[in-house]
Design a protein around this motif. Structure first.
Motif, PDB file in Angstrom:
ATOM      1  N   VAL A   1      10.244   7.912  15.372  1.00 23.45           N
ATOM      2  CA  VAL A   1       9.126   7.224  14.731  1.00 23.45           C
ATOM      3  C   VAL A   1       9.446   5.730  14.670  1.00 23.45           C
ATOM      4  O   VAL A   1      10.459   5.324  14.089  1.00 23.45           O
ATOM      5  CB  VAL A   1       8.872   7.763  13.315  1.00 23.45           C
ATOM      6  N   LEU A   2       8.599   4.924  15.288  1.00 22.12           N
ATOM      7  CA  LEU A   2       8.743   3.468  15.266  1.00 22.12           C
ATOM      8  C   LEU A   2       7.681   2.856  14.353  1.00 22.12           C
ATOM      9  O   LEU A   2       6.534   3.304  14.340  1.00 22.12           O
ATOM     10  CB  LEU A   2       8.588   2.891  16.678  1.00 22.12           C
ATOM     11  N   GLY A   3       8.063   1.825  13.614  1.00 23.90           N
ATOM     12  CA  GLY A   3       7.126   1.158  12.725  1.00 23.90           C
ATOM     13  C   GLY A   3       6.902  -0.282  13.128  1.00 23.90           C
ATOM     14  O   GLY A   3       7.854  -1.008  13.418  1.00 23.90           O
ATOM     15  N   MET A   4       5.631  -0.692  13.163  1.00 18.87           N
ATOM     16  CA  MET A   4       5.276  -2.083  13.428  1.00 18.87           C
ATOM     17  C   MET A   4       4.933  -2.740  12.094  1.00 18.87           C
ATOM     18  O   MET A   4       4.138  -2.201  11.306  1.00 18.87           O
ATOM     19  CB  MET A   4       4.080  -2.155  14.387  1.00 18.87           C
ATOM     20  N   LEU A   5       5.541  -3.870  11.820  1.00 23.89           N
ATOM     21  CA  LEU A   5       5.416  -4.502  10.511  1.00 23.89           C
ATOM     22  C   LEU A   5       3.995  -4.973  10.219  1.00 23.89           C
ATOM     23  O   LEU A   5       3.279  -5.428  11.114  1.00 23.89           O
ATOM     24  CB  LEU A   5       6.384  -5.674  10.401  1.00 23.89           C
ATOM     25  N   SER A   6       3.601  -4.868   8.970  1.00 23.85           N
ATOM     26  CA  SER A   6       2.295  -5.354   8.530  1.00 23.85           C
ATOM     27  C   SER A   6       2.424  -6.800   8.062  1.00 23.85           C
ATOM     28  O   SER A   6       3.529  -7.331   7.914  1.00 23.85           O
ATOM     29  CB  SER A   6       1.758  -4.486   7.387  1.00 23.85           C
ATOM     30  N   SER A   7       1.293  -7.425   7.794  1.00 24.81           N
ATOM     31  CA  SER A   7       1.285  -8.802   7.282  1.00 24.81           C
ATOM     32  C   SER A   7       1.065  -8.831   5.775  1.00 24.81           C
ATOM     33  O   SER A   7       0.870  -9.894   5.194  1.00 24.81           O
ATOM     34  CB  SER A   7       0.185  -9.613   7.985  1.00 24.81           C
ATOM     35  N   GLY A   8       1.080  -7.672   5.146  1.00 27.82           N
ATOM     36  CA  GLY A   8       0.814  -7.584   3.714  1.00 27.82           C
ATOM     37  C   GLY A   8       0.038  -6.327   3.410  1.00 27.82           C
ATOM     38  O   GLY A   8       0.241  -5.292   4.051  1.00 27.82           O
ATOM     39  N   LEU A   9      -0.896  -6.409   2.464  1.00 27.09           N
ATOM     40  CA  LEU A   9      -1.670  -5.228   2.085  1.00 27.09           C
ATOM     41  C   LEU A   9      -2.686  -4.815   3.151  1.00 27.09           C
ATOM     42  O   LEU A   9      -3.210  -3.709   3.111  1.00 27.09           O
ATOM     43  CB  LEU A   9      -2.411  -5.481   0.764  1.00 27.09           C
ATOM     44  N   HIS A  10      -2.972  -5.716   4.085  1.00 28.30           N
ATOM     45  CA  HIS A  10      -4.012  -5.490   5.098  1.00 28.30           C
ATOM     46  C   HIS A  10      -5.358  -5.295   4.409  1.00 28.30           C
ATOM     47  O   HIS A  10      -5.887  -6.238   3.840  1.00 28.30           O
ATOM     48  CB  HIS A  10      -3.635  -4.337   6.027  1.00 28.30           C
ATOM     49  N   THR A  11      -5.956  -4.120   4.408  1.00 24.97           N
ATOM     50  CA  THR A  11      -7.259  -3.969   3.743  1.00 24.97           C
ATOM     51  C   THR A  11      -7.287  -2.755   2.818  1.00 24.97           C
ATOM     52  O   THR A  11      -8.342  -2.181   2.574  1.00 24.97           O
ATOM     53  CB  THR A  11      -8.401  -3.842   4.777  1.00 24.97           C
ATOM     54  N   ASN A  12      -6.120  -2.382   2.282  1.00 25.01           N
ATOM     55  CA  ASN A  12      -6.067  -1.186   1.435  1.00 25.01           C
ATOM     56  C   ASN A  12      -5.235  -1.399   0.181  1.00 25.01           C
ATOM     57  O   ASN A  12      -4.267  -2.148   0.177  1.00 25.01           O
ATOM     58  CB  ASN A  12      -5.486  -0.013   2.233  1.00 25.01           C
TER      59      ASN A  12
ATOM     60  N   HIS B   1      -2.542   4.440  12.478  1.00 24.64           N
ATOM     61  CA  HIS B   1      -2.871   3.192  11.789  1.00 24.64           C
ATOM     62  C   HIS B   1      -2.660   3.453  10.297  1.00 24.64           C
ATOM     63  O   HIS B   1      -3.304   4.339   9.722  1.00 24.64           O
ATOM     64  CB  HIS B   1      -4.331   2.815  12.090  1.00 24.64           C
ATOM     65  N   ILE B   2      -1.773   2.700   9.661  1.00 25.37           N
ATOM     66  CA  ILE B   2      -1.418   2.978   8.269  1.00 25.37           C
ATOM     67  C   ILE B   2      -2.359   2.215   7.342  1.00 25.37           C
ATOM     68  O   ILE B   2      -2.112   1.062   6.977  1.00 25.37           O
ATOM     69  CB  ILE B   2       0.059   2.634   7.995  1.00 25.37           C
ATOM     70  N   THR B   3      -3.420   2.888   6.977  1.00 23.00           N
ATOM     71  CA  THR B   3      -4.451   2.299   6.113  1.00 23.00           C
ATOM     72  C   THR B   3      -4.477   3.072   4.794  1.00 23.00           C
ATOM     73  O   THR B   3      -3.433   3.407   4.262  1.00 23.00           O
ATOM     74  CB  THR B   3      -5.806   2.330   6.828  1.00 23.00           C
ATOM     75  N   GLY B   4      -5.660   3.322   4.236  1.00 22.10           N
ATOM     76  CA  GLY B   4      -5.758   4.075   2.992  1.00 22.10           C
ATOM     77  C   GLY B   4      -5.097   5.439   3.128  1.00 22.10           C
ATOM     78  O   GLY B   4      -5.420   6.193   4.034  1.00 22.10           O
ATOM     79  N   GLY B   5      -4.194   5.770   2.217  1.00 21.28           N
ATOM     80  CA  GLY B   5      -3.435   7.003   2.321  1.00 21.28           C
ATOM     81  C   GLY B   5      -2.001   6.749   2.724  1.00 21.28           C
ATOM     82  O   GLY B   5      -1.135   7.622   2.607  1.00 21.28           O
ATOM     83  N   GLY B   6      -1.736   5.517   3.212  1.00 22.20           N
ATOM     84  CA  GLY B   6      -0.380   5.112   3.537  1.00 22.20           C
ATOM     85  C   GLY B   6       0.291   5.992   4.575  1.00 22.20           C
ATOM     86  O   GLY B   6      -0.353   6.719   5.333  1.00 22.20           O
ATOM     87  N   LEU B   7       1.607   5.927   4.619  1.00 20.30           N
ATOM     88  CA  LEU B   7       2.382   6.741   5.551  1.00 20.30           C
ATOM     89  C   LEU B   7       2.232   8.225   5.235  1.00 20.30           C
ATOM     90  O   LEU B   7       2.238   9.073   6.129  1.00 20.30           O
ATOM     91  CB  LEU B   7       3.860   6.344   5.474  1.00 20.30           C
ATOM     92  N   ILE B   8       2.060   8.549   3.954  1.00 21.72           N
ATOM     93  CA  ILE B   8       1.997   9.948   3.542  1.00 21.72           C
ATOM     94  C   ILE B   8       0.796  10.672   4.139  1.00 21.72           C
ATOM     95  O   ILE B   8       0.924  11.797   4.651  1.00 21.72           O
ATOM     96  CB  ILE B   8       1.980  10.047   1.996  1.00 21.72           C
ATOM     97  N   ASP B   9      -0.377  10.044   4.117  1.00 18.92           N
ATOM     98  CA  ASP B   9      -1.592  10.734   4.568  1.00 18.92           C
ATOM     99  C   ASP B   9      -1.997  10.424   6.002  1.00 18.92           C
ATOM    100  O   ASP B   9      -2.739  11.208   6.612  1.00 18.92           O
ATOM    101  CB  ASP B   9      -2.762  10.401   3.636  1.00 18.92           C
ATOM    102  N   ASN B  10      -1.546   9.305   6.555  1.00 19.40           N
ATOM    103  CA  ASN B  10      -1.997   8.937   7.900  1.00 19.40           C
ATOM    104  C   ASN B  10      -1.160   9.549   9.018  1.00 19.40           C
ATOM    105  O   ASN B  10      -1.699   9.909  10.063  1.00 19.40           O
ATOM    106  CB  ASN B  10      -2.052   7.410   8.045  1.00 19.40           C
TER     107      ASN B  10
END
Length: 340
Positions: A181-192, A248-257
């Motif tokens: 599993v590879l992770g690409m860094l976010s710029s902050g909260l994004h939209t969630n 895409h790690i949006t609402g639900g975070g890593l746990i739900d996406n």
């Protein structure tokens, strides 16, 4: 002789102002157009000529989304030139996880009252993000609805259409135990997570958008308005077949996406210490007294996109995506397991 104001304008809907503003955005919209866009700007429907050379089985991919209560930060700062980019980039990422490239985008703006400065900033944001994504802005709707929205507020929604060759679609079906599993860094909260973040920062901590917090580089408002990253350009550089799944790690975070792409017999085991959690999330957890598990279900925690690849391809893919190894796939039941 004084010109009498129209009845509809007196009721809060200025049709003439709307027409003038829409007429002034044509150059911004046209900057996003290529030869596949047909017809004039302002028609009843946007026209896009379907021409996909090199694709054996082109499949259209569609998604629709909004920006959520991140809009409240834009209202508070009276800064609206980045929020359109948030919406475009969010939508682009949602179809990029299938391997699709964006074709065209349509926006919806619903507002209490049309403000020329705000409207101009929003359209500039849409146009800039569409150009960067190589995506045509081919239509939109602006609705003035007094009584529906609070004074000086609006809502946004966006629809995106993209295309992918069915033979190269990324759907997670080839994910196996042992994959990385590879992770690409976010710029902050994004939209969630903004409803909870606003509650902690502005209600519990009694801060305002202009406040500065130890550990954050910019003011709180500037940090919260950081633009949602568009990962599609980097994803498109990865040779076909190397990525088995994308989330895409949006609402639900890593746990739900992550479970949305996992086979039923696989779990994604995430090492939460594998990357540096951005300070803004650490502050939210500490000041909000939020349970660790919930943090990873509400916020992206610094990871905006996840790619799953075979172990032999990790070095090549991670280099292209500028990604970090954050976990691996184990035999399981289709869930995300966090290791703290």
């Amino acid at each position: 002789m004084t010109k009498r104001k129209k009845a509809y304008a007196l009721a809060g809907v200025d049709v003439d102002l709307g027409n003038r503003l829409k007429g002034g955005i044509q150059s911004l919209v046209r900057q996003t157009h290529g030869p596949q866009v047909l017809g004039k700007i302002g028609g009843f429907g946007g026209l896009f000529q379907a021409d996909f050379p090199g694709m054996r089985h082109p499949v259209l991919v569609a998604s629709i989304d909004g920006v959520g209560t991140k809009l409240k930060i834009a209202f508070a700062l009276n800064k609206h030139d980045t929020i359109g980019g948030d919406l475009v980039n969010h939508c682009v990422n949602d179809i990029a996880v299938l391997g699709a490239r964006p074709l065209f985008f349509l926006d919806y703006i619903g507002c209490e009252k049309l403000k020329p400065r705000v409207f101009d900033q929003l359209i500039r944001g849409f146009s800039r993000a569409c150009r960067e994504a190589k995506c045509a802005l081919i239509g939109g709707e602006t609705a003035q609805m007094p009584g529906m929205y609070r004074k000086d507020e609006y809502d946004l929604a966006g629809t995106i259409i993209g295309v992918v060759d069915r033979t190269q679609m990324i759907d997670g079906s080839k994910i196996r135990p042992g994959d990385i599993v590879l992770g690409m860094l976010s710029s902050g909260l994004h939209t969630n997570g903004y409803s909870l973040a606003r509650r902690i920062f502005f209600e519990k901590m009694k801060l305002n958008p202009g406040s500065y917090i130890r550990g954050l580089r910019y003011s709180l408002g500037q940090e919260l308005l950081r633009v949602h990253k568009n990962y599609q350009p980097l994803l498109a550089k990865v040779p076909k077949g190397l990525i088995k799944g994308l989330a895409h790690i949006t609402g639900g975070g890593l746990i739900d996406n992550l479970p949305r792409i996992l086979p039923k017999n696989c779990d994604a085991v995430i090492e939460t210490k594998a990357w540096q959690i951005p300070p803004i999330f650490q502050i939210l957890q500490e000041k909000g007294k939020i349970d660790c598990q919930e943090m990873y279900q509400v916020f992206n925690m610094g990871i905006g996109m996840v790619a799953i690849v075979a172990e032999k391809n990790v070095a090549a893919v991670a280099s292209i995506l500028r990604a970090e190894k954050i976990g691996l796939v184990r035999r399981g039941t289709g869930k995300t397991r966090l290791i703290f």
